[in-house]
Design an enzyme around this catalytic site. Structure first.
Site, PDB file in Angstrom:
ATOM      1  N   SER A 144     -14.843 -43.391 -72.028  1.00  0.00           N
ATOM      2  CA  SER A 144     -15.635 -43.086 -73.236  1.00  0.00           C
ATOM      3  C   SER A 144     -16.377 -41.772 -72.993  1.00  0.00           C
ATOM      4  O   SER A 144     -16.570 -41.374 -71.837  1.00  0.00           O
ATOM      5  CB  SER A 144     -16.658 -44.204 -73.464  1.00  0.00           C
ATOM      6  OG  SER A 144     -17.602 -43.847 -74.443  1.00  0.00           O
ATOM      7  N   TYR A 157     -23.622 -50.042 -71.078  1.00  0.00           N
ATOM      8  CA  TYR A 157     -22.299 -49.524 -71.457  1.00  0.00           C
ATOM      9  C   TYR A 157     -22.015 -48.213 -70.712  1.00  0.00           C
ATOM     10  O   TYR A 157     -20.945 -48.026 -70.133  1.00  0.00           O
ATOM     11  CB  TYR A 157     -22.255 -49.312 -72.975  1.00  0.00           C
ATOM     12  CG  TYR A 157     -20.896 -48.907 -73.517  1.00  0.00           C
ATOM     13  CD1 TYR A 157     -19.878 -49.842 -73.659  1.00  0.00           C
ATOM     14  CD2 TYR A 157     -20.633 -47.591 -73.894  1.00  0.00           C
ATOM     15  CE1 TYR A 157     -18.627 -49.475 -74.161  1.00  0.00           C
ATOM     16  CE2 TYR A 157     -19.391 -47.216 -74.402  1.00  0.00           C
ATOM     17  CZ  TYR A 157     -18.392 -48.156 -74.539  1.00  0.00           C
ATOM     18  OH  TYR A 157     -17.156 -47.796 -75.032  1.00  0.00           O
TER      19      TYR A 157
HETATM   20  N1  LIG Z   1     -14.360 -47.840 -80.637  1.00  0.00           N
HETATM   21  C1  LIG Z   1     -14.944 -46.813 -80.063  1.00  0.00           C
HETATM   22  O1  LIG Z   1     -15.689 -46.061 -80.703  1.00  0.00           O
HETATM   23  C2  LIG Z   1     -14.691 -46.499 -78.610  1.00  0.00           C
HETATM   24  C3  LIG Z   1     -15.127 -45.254 -78.116  1.00  0.00           C
HETATM   25  C4  LIG Z   1     -14.919 -44.960 -76.767  1.00  0.00           C
HETATM   26  C5  LIG Z   1     -14.299 -45.865 -75.947  1.00  0.00           C
HETATM   27  N2  LIG Z   1     -13.895 -47.070 -76.445  1.00  0.00           N
HETATM   28  C6  LIG Z   1     -13.266 -48.010 -75.508  1.00  0.00           C
HETATM   29  O2  LIG Z   1     -11.955 -48.283 -75.948  1.00  0.00           O
HETATM   30  C7  LIG Z   1     -11.570 -49.595 -75.535  1.00  0.00           C
HETATM   31  C8  LIG Z   1     -11.054 -50.365 -76.741  1.00  0.00           C
HETATM   32  O3  LIG Z   1     -12.084 -50.414 -77.709  1.00  0.00           O
HETATM   33  P1  LIG Z   1     -11.847 -50.786 -79.236  1.00  0.00           P
HETATM   34  O4  LIG Z   1     -12.676 -49.875 -80.027  1.00  0.00           O
HETATM   35  O5  LIG Z   1     -10.411 -50.933 -79.533  1.00  0.00           O
HETATM   36  O6  LIG Z   1     -12.594 -52.217 -79.251  1.00  0.00           O
HETATM   37  P2  LIG Z   1     -12.274 -53.555 -80.044  1.00  0.00           P
HETATM   38  O7  LIG Z   1     -11.701 -53.239 -81.336  1.00  0.00           O
HETATM   39  O8  LIG Z   1     -13.522 -54.364 -79.965  1.00  0.00           O
HETATM   40  O9  LIG Z   1     -11.175 -54.214 -79.095  1.00  0.00           O
HETATM   41  C9  LIG Z   1     -11.530 -54.574 -77.781  1.00  0.00           C
HETATM   42  C10 LIG Z   1     -10.348 -55.220 -77.108  1.00  0.00           C
HETATM   43  O10 LIG Z   1     -10.755 -55.642 -75.787  1.00  0.00           O
HETATM   44  C11 LIG Z   1     -10.415 -57.012 -75.625  1.00  0.00           C
HETATM   45  N3  LIG Z   1     -11.335 -57.683 -74.731  1.00  0.00           N
HETATM   46  C12 LIG Z   1     -12.683 -57.784 -74.826  1.00  0.00           C
HETATM   47  N4  LIG Z   1     -13.157 -58.532 -73.812  1.00  0.00           N
HETATM   48  C13 LIG Z   1     -12.088 -58.892 -73.058  1.00  0.00           C
HETATM   49  C14 LIG Z   1     -11.913 -59.666 -71.893  1.00  0.00           C
HETATM   50  N5  LIG Z   1     -12.959 -60.245 -71.258  1.00  0.00           N
HETATM   51  N6  LIG Z   1     -10.676 -59.833 -71.389  1.00  0.00           N
HETATM   52  C15 LIG Z   1      -9.613 -59.277 -72.016  1.00  0.00           C
HETATM   53  N7  LIG Z   1      -9.697 -58.537 -73.117  1.00  0.00           N
HETATM   54  C16 LIG Z   1     -10.930 -58.353 -73.647  1.00  0.00           C
HETATM   55  C17 LIG Z   1     -10.431 -57.593 -77.044  1.00  0.00           C
HETATM   56  O11 LIG Z   1      -9.565 -58.704 -77.141  1.00  0.00           O
HETATM   57  P3  LIG Z   1      -9.996 -60.234 -77.148  1.00  0.00           P
HETATM   58  O12 LIG Z   1     -11.317 -60.334 -77.854  1.00  0.00           O
HETATM   59  O13 LIG Z   1      -8.852 -60.871 -77.838  1.00  0.00           O
HETATM   60  O14 LIG Z   1     -10.064 -60.605 -75.695  1.00  0.00           O
HETATM   61  C18 LIG Z   1      -9.857 -56.437 -77.851  1.00  0.00           C
HETATM   62  O15 LIG Z   1      -8.451 -56.472 -77.825  1.00  0.00           O
HETATM   63  C19 LIG Z   1     -12.812 -50.210 -74.897  1.00  0.00           C
HETATM   64  O16 LIG Z   1     -12.739 -50.083 -73.496  1.00  0.00           O
HETATM   65  C20 LIG Z   1     -13.947 -49.355 -75.444  1.00  0.00           C
HETATM   66  O17 LIG Z   1     -15.072 -49.350 -74.600  1.00  0.00           O
HETATM   67  C21 LIG Z   1     -14.062 -47.407 -77.756  1.00  0.00           C
END
Ligand SMILES: NC(=O)c1ccc[n+]([C@@H]2O[C@H](COP(=O)([O-])OP(=O)(O)OC[C@H]3O[C@@H](n4cnc5c(N)ncnc54)[C@H](OP(=O)(O)O)[C@@H]3O)[C@@H](O)[C@H]2O)c1
Length: 261
Positions: A144, A157
């Protein structure tokens, strides 16, 4: 027609049930990869796997909580049985949460560190011996911009995501002699359910309308927009491909130019 960039590669993507993870799964299968979809939500994984298979791809769901050592240790063997040996690991599973440091809830701290940082360590530790044995591989960690800057109220975070960069760099150093590249992608706010949650939080906390809250988030990007999951997925395809064989130990931002280091 140019050849698919990930033809016959086998990729495991954690957090594949929605958001960035599911976009990476789609992009990888579009480029000829078979994908192991890992997350906790079995129904969402099944739906995604079925949709990808309907388009002719090889895709298998694996219920795996990255905080559960037993799930994680079993994962490479289960994937090998269904799809074959892993070539590409995408550590994408993550959770977000925020609080000021004064009175910071300890359970929030533990959760962020356990999923976002120790989860990456656990899954990598389980998968990397196979990549070393096969003398090839790719590891892509979804970090991130919070891996690089200290945003207010994001202590847990940011600490977890800064940790992911440290881990990425050490792993890259150790893996270069094994023909394995290791990189991190550092997005700004991406249009996913995680950001919807942040919008809802701002609405509740600041009494803003949803549109106003969304604009606050969009304005953190100099391009005044959210990054799309597909943009993150395109960079993941590049890093997973042979074209990127010389790129390792890098942390590449996708944030419209907000952070320039
Ligand atoms: N969205 C943003 O603005 C943003 C920005 C920078 C970085 N990121 C990073 O990008 C990645 C994906 O984020 P996203 O925005 O796609 O988030 P999201 O829509 O909330 O999806 C998160 C994913 O992680 C899985 N997950 C959460 N806890 C877990 C666990 N204990 N074991 C296995 N899987 C788990 C969830 O699946 P289940 O709930 O089915 O387990 C889901 O598939 C993350 O690492 C996040 O920090 C996101």
């Amino acid at each position: 027609m140019s050849e698919a960039k990930l033809f016959n590669k086998i990729a495991v993507i954690t957090g594949a049930s929605r958001g960035i993870g599911s976009a990476i799964a789609k992009a990888f299968t579009d480029e000829g990869a078979a994908v192991a979809l890992a997350a906790r939500s079995a129904d969402d994984l099944d739906k995604l796997a079925t949709g990808l298979r309907d388009k002719g791809a090889r895709a298998e769901p694996f219920v795996c909580d990255v905080t559960n050592s037993e799930h994680v240790q079993q994962l490479p063997g289960l994937i090998e049985e269904k799809l074959g040996p892993i070539d590409i690991l995408v550590n994408n599973a993550g959770v977000a949460g925020s609080h000021k440091i004064v009175d910071h809830p300890d359970d929030l701290w533990q959760l962020m560190l356990d999923v976002n940082l120790t989860g990456v360590y656990r899954v990598t530790k389980a998968v990397i011996p196979g990549l070393i044995e096969r003398k090839r591989g790719r590891v892509i960690n979804i970090a991130s911009v919070a891996s690089k800057v200290g945003l207010r109220y994001m202590a847990a975070y940011a600490a977890s995501k800064h940790g992911v960069l440290g881990f990425t760099r050490v792993l890259a150093s150790e893996m270069s002699r094994h023909n394995i590249t290791v990189n991190a992608i550092c997005p700004g706010y991406v249009d996913t359910p995680m950001t919807d949650f942040t919008v809802a939080f701002l609405v509740a906390r600041l009494g803003k309308s949803e549109a106003e809250a969304r604009k606050i988030i969009e304005d953190t990007n100099p391009q005044k927009r959210l990054v799309t999951p597909e943009e993150v997925a395109s960079l993941a395809v590049l890093l997973a491909s042979d074209d990127a064989r010389g790129i390792s130990g890098q942390a590449i931002n996708i944030d419209g130019g907000a952070v320039m280091f």
